[in-house]
Scaffold this motif. Structure first.
Motif, PDB file in Angstrom:
ATOM      1  N   ARG A 101      18.178 -18.182   3.740  1.00  0.00           N
ATOM      2  CA  ARG A 101      19.342 -18.944   3.960  1.00  0.00           C
ATOM      3  C   ARG A 101      20.166 -17.943   4.510  1.00  0.00           C
ATOM      4  O   ARG A 101      20.792 -17.705   5.504  1.00  0.00           O
ATOM      5  N   ALA A 102      20.496 -16.669   3.563  1.00  0.00           N
ATOM      6  CA  ALA A 102      21.421 -15.619   3.983  1.00  0.00           C
ATOM      7  C   ALA A 102      20.968 -14.757   5.261  1.00  0.00           C
ATOM      8  O   ALA A 102      22.151 -14.601   6.251  1.00  0.00           O
ATOM      9  N   ASN A 103      19.762 -14.581   5.568  1.00  0.00           N
ATOM     10  CA  ASN A 103      19.405 -13.987   6.696  1.00  0.00           C
ATOM     11  C   ASN A 103      18.904 -14.768   7.970  1.00  0.00           C
ATOM     12  O   ASN A 103      18.503 -13.997   8.624  1.00  0.00           O
ATOM     13  N   GLY A 104      18.930 -16.153   7.893  1.00  0.00           N
ATOM     14  CA  GLY A 104      18.599 -17.097   8.852  1.00  0.00           C
ATOM     15  C   GLY A 104      16.982 -16.788   9.320  1.00  0.00           C
ATOM     16  O   GLY A 104      16.599 -17.199  10.488  1.00  0.00           O
ATOM     17  N   VAL A 105      16.282 -16.955   8.053  1.00  0.00           N
ATOM     18  CA  VAL A 105      14.822 -17.062   8.570  1.00  0.00           C
ATOM     19  C   VAL A 105      14.556 -18.519   8.889  1.00  0.00           C
ATOM     20  O   VAL A 105      14.989 -19.528   8.247  1.00  0.00           O
ATOM     21  N   GLU A 106      13.795 -18.738   9.684  1.00  0.00           N
ATOM     22  CA  GLU A 106      13.537 -20.089  10.272  1.00  0.00           C
ATOM     23  C   GLU A 106      12.297 -20.653   9.967  1.00  0.00           C
ATOM     24  O   GLU A 106      12.298 -22.218   9.795  1.00  0.00           O
ATOM     25  N   HIS A 107      11.395 -20.116   9.273  1.00  0.00           N
ATOM     26  CA  HIS A 107      10.167 -20.883   8.925  1.00  0.00           C
ATOM     27  C   HIS A 107       9.318 -19.909   7.700  1.00  0.00           C
ATOM     28  O   HIS A 107       9.330 -18.867   7.920  1.00  0.00           O
ATOM     29  N   VAL A 108       8.981 -20.650   6.945  1.00  0.00           N
ATOM     30  CA  VAL A 108       8.312 -20.126   5.722  1.00  0.00           C
ATOM     31  C   VAL A 108       6.901 -20.722   5.741  1.00  0.00           C
ATOM     32  O   VAL A 108       6.709 -21.984   5.715  1.00  0.00           O
ATOM     33  N   VAL A 109       5.728 -20.007   5.705  1.00  0.00           N
ATOM     34  CA  VAL A 109       4.400 -20.428   5.444  1.00  0.00           C
ATOM     35  C   VAL A 109       3.927 -19.806   4.126  1.00  0.00           C
ATOM     36  O   VAL A 109       4.106 -18.738   3.851  1.00  0.00           O
ATOM     37  N   TYR A 110       3.664 -20.882   3.322  1.00  0.00           N
ATOM     38  CA  TYR A 110       3.371 -20.490   1.876  1.00  0.00           C
ATOM     39  C   TYR A 110       1.898 -20.587   1.667  1.00  0.00           C
ATOM     40  O   TYR A 110       1.482 -21.831   1.942  1.00  0.00           O
ATOM     41  N   HIS A 111       1.477 -19.595   0.919  1.00  0.00           N
ATOM     42  CA  HIS A 111      -0.018 -19.604   0.707  1.00  0.00           C
ATOM     43  C   HIS A 111      -0.190 -20.559  -0.805  1.00  0.00           C
ATOM     44  O   HIS A 111       0.229 -19.898  -1.816  1.00  0.00           O
ATOM     45  N   SER A 112      -0.442 -21.582  -0.704  1.00  0.00           N
ATOM     46  CA  SER A 112      -0.774 -22.488  -2.030  1.00  0.00           C
ATOM     47  C   SER A 112      -2.031 -22.358  -2.174  1.00  0.00           C
ATOM     48  O   SER A 112      -3.039 -21.489  -2.033  1.00  0.00           O
ATOM     49  N   VAL A 113      -2.432 -23.621  -3.187  1.00  0.00           N
ATOM     50  CA  VAL A 113      -3.730 -23.516  -3.578  1.00  0.00           C
ATOM     51  C   VAL A 113      -4.187 -25.100  -3.581  1.00  0.00           C
ATOM     52  O   VAL A 113      -3.565 -26.072  -3.642  1.00  0.00           O
ATOM     53  N   ILE A 114      -5.485 -25.357  -3.267  1.00  0.00           N
ATOM     54  CA  ILE A 114      -5.972 -26.680  -3.288  1.00  0.00           C
ATOM     55  C   ILE A 114      -6.093 -27.259  -4.678  1.00  0.00           C
ATOM     56  O   ILE A 114      -6.119 -26.783  -5.446  1.00  0.00           O
ATOM     57  N   HIS A 115      -5.495 -28.624  -4.518  1.00  0.00           N
ATOM     58  CA  HIS A 115      -5.294 -29.413  -5.745  1.00  0.00           C
ATOM     59  C   HIS A 115      -4.107 -28.873  -6.844  1.00  0.00           C
ATOM     60  O   HIS A 115      -4.504 -28.693  -8.044  1.00  0.00           O
ATOM     61  N   PHE A 151      -2.148 -24.230 -15.379  1.00  0.00           N
ATOM     62  CA  PHE A 151      -0.750 -23.831 -14.892  1.00  0.00           C
ATOM     63  C   PHE A 151      -0.771 -23.118 -13.561  1.00  0.00           C
ATOM     64  O   PHE A 151       0.311 -23.519 -13.039  1.00  0.00           O
ATOM     65  N   HIS A 152      -1.850 -22.348 -13.302  1.00  0.00           N
ATOM     66  CA  HIS A 152      -1.586 -21.648 -12.242  1.00  0.00           C
ATOM     67  C   HIS A 152      -1.552 -22.559 -10.937  1.00  0.00           C
ATOM     68  O   HIS A 152      -0.696 -22.350 -10.018  1.00  0.00           O
ATOM     69  N   HIS A 153      -2.245 -23.622 -10.868  1.00  0.00           N
ATOM     70  CA  HIS A 153      -2.183 -24.654  -9.654  1.00  0.00           C
ATOM     71  C   HIS A 153      -1.042 -25.423 -10.066  1.00  0.00           C
ATOM     72  O   HIS A 153      -0.445 -25.483  -8.705  1.00  0.00           O
ATOM     73  N   GLN A 154      -0.471 -25.808 -11.262  1.00  0.00           N
ATOM     74  CA  GLN A 154       0.761 -26.501 -11.052  1.00  0.00           C
ATOM     75  C   GLN A 154       1.878 -25.756 -10.584  1.00  0.00           C
ATOM     76  O   GLN A 154       2.812 -26.310  -9.938  1.00  0.00           O
ATOM     77  N   GLU A 155       1.851 -24.624 -11.005  1.00  0.00           N
ATOM     78  CA  GLU A 155       3.010 -23.811 -10.342  1.00  0.00           C
ATOM     79  C   GLU A 155       3.014 -23.553  -9.068  1.00  0.00           C
ATOM     80  O   GLU A 155       4.193 -23.790  -8.398  1.00  0.00           O
ATOM     81  N   LYS A 156       2.072 -23.623  -8.226  1.00  0.00           N
ATOM     82  CA  LYS A 156       2.128 -23.619  -6.988  1.00  0.00           C
ATOM     83  C   LYS A 156       2.523 -25.090  -6.441  1.00  0.00           C
ATOM     84  O   LYS A 156       3.426 -24.930  -5.338  1.00  0.00           O
ATOM     85  N   GLY A 157       2.214 -26.140  -7.031  1.00  0.00           N
ATOM     86  CA  GLY A 157       3.110 -27.411  -6.714  1.00  0.00           C
ATOM     87  C   GLY A 157       4.293 -27.293  -6.736  1.00  0.00           C
ATOM     88  O   GLY A 157       5.052 -27.967  -5.563  1.00  0.00           O
ATOM     89  N   ARG A 158       5.007 -26.504  -7.833  1.00  0.00           N
ATOM     90  CA  ARG A 158       6.217 -26.631  -7.975  1.00  0.00           C
ATOM     91  C   ARG A 158       6.768 -25.800  -7.035  1.00  0.00           C
ATOM     92  O   ARG A 158       8.124 -26.068  -6.382  1.00  0.00           O
ATOM     93  N   VAL A 159       6.327 -24.797  -6.642  1.00  0.00           N
ATOM     94  CA  VAL A 159       6.857 -23.686  -5.457  1.00  0.00           C
ATOM     95  C   VAL A 159       6.904 -24.548  -3.982  1.00  0.00           C
ATOM     96  O   VAL A 159       7.791 -24.617  -3.259  1.00  0.00           O
ATOM     97  N   LEU A 190       1.240 -12.149 -11.547  1.00  0.00           N
ATOM     98  CA  LEU A 190       2.275 -12.875 -11.927  1.00  0.00           C
ATOM     99  C   LEU A 190       2.050 -14.274 -11.926  1.00  0.00           C
ATOM    100  O   LEU A 190       2.000 -14.919 -11.022  1.00  0.00           O
ATOM    101  N   VAL A 191       2.444 -14.719 -13.268  1.00  0.00           N
ATOM    102  CA  VAL A 191       2.297 -16.011 -13.448  1.00  0.00           C
ATOM    103  C   VAL A 191       3.306 -17.028 -12.918  1.00  0.00           C
ATOM    104  O   VAL A 191       3.071 -18.157 -12.403  1.00  0.00           O
ATOM    105  N   HIS A 192       4.605 -16.795 -13.181  1.00  0.00           N
ATOM    106  CA  HIS A 192       5.710 -17.420 -12.838  1.00  0.00           C
ATOM    107  C   HIS A 192       6.218 -17.304 -11.305  1.00  0.00           C
ATOM    108  O   HIS A 192       6.571 -16.412 -11.013  1.00  0.00           O
ATOM    109  N   GLU A 193       5.949 -18.272 -10.703  1.00  0.00           N
ATOM    110  CA  GLU A 193       6.234 -18.262  -9.245  1.00  0.00           C
ATOM    111  C   GLU A 193       7.640 -18.771  -8.815  1.00  0.00           C
ATOM    112  O   GLU A 193       8.117 -18.439  -7.800  1.00  0.00           O
ATOM    113  N   VAL A 194       8.206 -19.901  -9.507  1.00  0.00           N
ATOM    114  CA  VAL A 194       9.417 -20.773  -9.119  1.00  0.00           C
ATOM    115  C   VAL A 194      10.845 -19.955  -8.987  1.00  0.00           C
ATOM    116  O   VAL A 194      11.211 -19.853  -7.818  1.00  0.00           O
TER     117      VAL A 194
END
Length: 326
Positions: free
Chosen positions: A91-105, A112-120, A76-80
């Motif tokens: 927010r609705a369920n009170g999750v305290e911490h998110v660890v996001y698997h992004s990408v180098i650079h 686009f794949h890299h930039q989209e992760k920067g946007r996320v 899936l290309v679009h992540e935002v």
């Protein structure tokens, strides 16, 4: 409860196993029953089957969850918009911490794949929820899609063998993720580069040669062959010749198996067209430019040990597949 999205993929499954091994209560978010069975085998205490693009499914999956590991499906290309659903559910369920698997650079404009992760990353940064970004380099495991070819004496990939790539072992990444998910204090708002070292595919092939005891040669597949196998016909001839020179009698069998194994690697031909185009574009960039590693001092600190080298990775994966070291 810790939720792991993308639990059907290699990194998601590895994170599940790491968390299970530490005695954590884990829920897997998967897309179908086949993936659910795999998640249960990896130690998931609970499984939610759903569509990561569905706000309702994400909301259900985050019920009673305290921490979340999010890895986006490559298909899936679009992540935002998905990240925005995750933030709303957290927010609705009170999750305290998110660890996001992004990408180098993620700043590289031509991918686009890299930039989209920067946007996320920015979506999570602005969310008000504690978050940590893991910027992983090119996975060492990517070349295992061509394992039969490797045994047959060739290391093909849809990029130039001369392109220098920063690499990382996915199992190191999963260990770091589990470390943060179990003890998140001090990691709030942090972004970490996860890179082991840099090498080109000729160097990778030499390592496989040492480990397997026969010559392995790096071969370039045209990036366009990802969507049109006919574009790779010339490269295939090179694969066959080099394989015959390396392993002789075994080569025909392994070339045939390699063709079957790699004909739809990662299921790419089942992806939406925009995802296939994006992936091919990424390979075109790597073909011409490679991908530098990030700050290589970070990963050992997060692991509290040296990062896995490509040689260590190759030895481990060969042994797992029952191949005796030379």
């Amino acid at each position: 409860m810790i939720l792991v999205t993308g639990s059907g993929g290699g990194v998601g499954r590895a994170v599940l196993r790491e968390l299970h091994g530490r005695g954590e209560k884990v829920r897997a978010f998967v897309k179908d029953e086949k993936q659910a069975a795999g998640a249960r085998a990896d130690g998931a205490n609970d499984v939610v089957i759903g569509d990561i693009r569905s706000a309702a499914d994400v909301l259900t999956a985050t019920t009673d969850v305290r921490r979340l590991f999010h890895i986006h499906p490559t298909s899936l290309v679009h992540e935002v918009s998905i990240a925005e659903h995750i933030v709303a559910a957290c927010r609705a369920n009170g999750v305290e911490h998110v660890v996001y698997h992004s990408v180098i650079h993620p700043e590289i404009e031509k991918m686009f794949h890299h930039q989209e992760k920067g946007r996320v990353e920015e979506v999570f940064r602005r969310s008000g929820i504690a978050s940590t970004n893991l910027r992983a380099s090119h996975f060492m495991q990517n070349y295992l899609d061509f394992w039969e070819f490797v045994q047959g004496g060739v290391l093909p990939y849809p990029t130039s063998p001369n392109s220098v790539m920063g690499v990382v072992d996915a199992e190191d990444v999963s260990e770091v993720a589990a470390n943060i998910l179990t003890v998140p204090e001090g990691h709030e708002g942090q972004t970490y580069d996860l890179s082991s070292h840099e090498l080109d595919r000729h160097e990778m092939a030499r390592i496989w040669s040492d480990v397997l005891g026969h010559r392995v040669s790096a071969v370039r597949l045209p990036p366009a062959s990802l969507q049109n196998p006919l574009r790779g016909a010339g490269a295939l001839a090179t694969v066959v010749v080099k394989s015959l020179l390396s392993t002789r009698i075994q080569a025909p069998r392994q070339v045939i198996r390699g063709l079957a194994q790699s004909s739809n690697a990662r299921g790419i031909r089942n992806w939406p067209q925009d995802s296939r185009d994006c992936y091919e574009g990424m390979m075109n960039y790597y073909d011409k430019n490679g991908l530098p590693a990030g700050d290589m001092t970070v990963l050992p600190k997060l692991l509290s040990r040296p990062a896995t080298t490509y040689r260590e990775f190759a030895v481990r994966e060969a042994e797992r597949r029952g191949v005796r070291r030379a």
